[in-house]
Design an enzyme around this catalytic site. Sequence first.
Site, PDB file in Angstrom:
ATOM      1  N   HIS A   1       2.802  -6.895   2.254  1.00 30.51           N
ATOM      2  CA  HIS A   1       1.862  -7.804   2.927  1.00 30.51           C
ATOM      3  C   HIS A   1       1.847  -9.130   2.166  1.00 30.51           C
ATOM      4  O   HIS A   1       1.723  -9.149   0.931  1.00 30.51           O
ATOM      5  CB  HIS A   1       0.436  -7.251   2.870  1.00 30.51           C
ATOM      6  CG  HIS A   1       0.205  -5.965   3.587  1.00 30.51           C
ATOM      7  ND1 HIS A   1      -0.436  -5.889   4.804  1.00 30.51           N
ATOM      8  CD2 HIS A   1       0.511  -4.679   3.251  1.00 30.51           C
ATOM      9  CE1 HIS A   1      -0.517  -4.623   5.185  1.00 30.51           C
ATOM     10  NE2 HIS A   1       0.041  -3.876   4.260  1.00 30.51           N
TER      11      HIS A   1
ATOM     12  N   VAL B   1       1.318   2.750   8.042  1.00 32.65           N
ATOM     13  CA  VAL B   1       2.636   2.763   8.686  1.00 32.65           C
ATOM     14  C   VAL B   1       3.653   3.160   7.616  1.00 32.65           C
ATOM     15  O   VAL B   1       3.785   2.480   6.582  1.00 32.65           O
ATOM     16  CB  VAL B   1       2.988   1.383   9.291  1.00 32.65           C
ATOM     17  CG1 VAL B   1       4.388   1.421   9.903  1.00 32.65           C
ATOM     18  CG2 VAL B   1       1.960   0.973  10.347  1.00 32.65           C
TER      19      VAL B   1
ATOM     20  N   ASN C   1       0.850  -1.180   0.000  1.00 33.63           N
ATOM     21  CA  ASN C   1       0.000   0.000   0.000  1.00 33.63           C
ATOM     22  C   ASN C   1       0.890   1.236   0.000  1.00 33.63           C
ATOM     23  O   ASN C   1       1.890   1.288   0.723  1.00 33.63           O
ATOM     24  CB  ASN C   1      -0.892   0.014   1.241  1.00 33.63           C
ATOM     25  CG  ASN C   1      -1.862  -1.159   1.262  1.00 33.63           C
ATOM     26  OD1 ASN C   1      -2.358  -1.576   0.211  1.00 33.63           O
ATOM     27  ND2 ASN C   1      -2.131  -1.702   2.430  1.00 33.63           N
TER      28      ASN C   1
ATOM     29  N   HIS D   1       6.613  -1.748   3.389  1.00 36.21           N
ATOM     30  CA  HIS D   1       6.382  -3.144   3.774  1.00 36.21           C
ATOM     31  C   HIS D   1       5.539  -3.825   2.727  1.00 36.21           C
ATOM     32  O   HIS D   1       4.738  -3.193   2.021  1.00 36.21           O
ATOM     33  CB  HIS D   1       5.719  -3.252   5.149  1.00 36.21           C
ATOM     34  CG  HIS D   1       4.476  -2.420   5.287  1.00 36.21           C
ATOM     35  ND1 HIS D   1       4.512  -1.068   5.535  1.00 36.21           N
ATOM     36  CD2 HIS D   1       3.174  -2.747   5.192  1.00 36.21           C
ATOM     37  CE1 HIS D   1       3.284  -0.605   5.597  1.00 36.21           C
ATOM     38  NE2 HIS D   1       2.444  -1.599   5.373  1.00 36.21           N
TER      39      HIS D   1
HETATM   40  P1  5GP Z   1      -0.484  -0.527   5.824  1.00 32.56           P
HETATM   41  O1  5GP Z   1      -1.909  -0.147   6.157  1.00 32.56           O
HETATM   42  O2  5GP Z   1       0.469   0.602   6.179  1.00 32.56           O
HETATM   43  O3  5GP Z   1      -0.280  -1.076   4.462  1.00 32.56           O
HETATM   44  O4  5GP Z   1      -0.152  -1.761   6.772  1.00 32.56           O
HETATM   45  C1  5GP Z   1       0.216  -1.604   8.108  1.00 32.56           C
HETATM   46  C2  5GP Z   1      -0.110  -2.899   8.788  1.00 32.56           C
HETATM   47  O5  5GP Z   1       0.586  -2.926  10.008  1.00 32.56           O
HETATM   48  C3  5GP Z   1      -1.593  -3.098   9.110  1.00 32.56           C
HETATM   49  O6  5GP Z   1      -2.073  -4.256   8.439  1.00 32.56           O
HETATM   50  C4  5GP Z   1      -1.628  -3.224  10.622  1.00 32.56           C
HETATM   51  O7  5GP Z   1      -2.545  -4.193  11.074  1.00 32.56           O
HETATM   52  C5  5GP Z   1      -0.193  -3.599  10.959  1.00 32.56           C
HETATM   53  N1  5GP Z   1       0.261  -3.138  12.252  1.00 32.56           N
HETATM   54  C6  5GP Z   1       0.090  -1.898  12.784  1.00 32.56           C
HETATM   55  N2  5GP Z   1       0.661  -1.822  13.993  1.00 32.56           N
HETATM   56  C7  5GP Z   1       1.215  -3.045  14.232  1.00 32.56           C
HETATM   57  C8  5GP Z   1       1.949  -3.574  15.331  1.00 32.56           C
HETATM   58  O8  5GP Z   1       2.213  -2.918  16.344  1.00 32.56           O
HETATM   59  N3  5GP Z   1       2.338  -4.865  15.226  1.00 32.56           N
HETATM   60  C9  5GP Z   1       2.076  -5.631  14.128  1.00 32.56           C
HETATM   61  N4  5GP Z   1       2.531  -6.893  14.136  1.00 32.56           N
HETATM   62  N5  5GP Z   1       1.385  -5.154  13.073  1.00 32.56           N
HETATM   63  C10 5GP Z   1       0.955  -3.876  13.130  1.00 32.56           C
END
Ligand code: 5GP
Length: 114
Positions: free
Chosen positions: A101, A95, A86, A99
Amino acid sequence: MDTIFHKIIRREIPAEIVYEDEHLVAFRDIGPQAPVHVLFVPKQTIPTLDAAGPEHAELIGRLALAAAEYARREGFAEAGYRVVMNCNGHGGQTVYQLHLHLLAGAQLGHFGAA
Ligand code: 5GP
């Protein structure tokens, strides 16, 4: 630039780490969107895919290959899986450390605009 993922990499907050090497860390997503939901995160700070340049090509490739290797090792590669990055607001990024997924373990639905 410091995010929750940097804290996980530094072991300052806990996470279920499933793979690590000198370049990247992989750990289970805290809010899984599929039976298997693992995040592959580079140790080098790169906030978004949009911030990446040619110098990051090998590292980004490593994220994808580590995910594929994990899928084979865990036995769901043949059944199938999805990898997603994303980027920024419309991409749903929350975040701001790059990264990838890895989603697997069930038939995944379509994705795109809600
Ligand atoms: P994004 O929305 O930025 O593509 O993905 C961020 C991901 O990080 C989300 O799927 C969310 O659930 C995960 N996430 C956020 N905070 C934490 C955390 O403290 N620990 C872990 N293991 N995952 C997290």
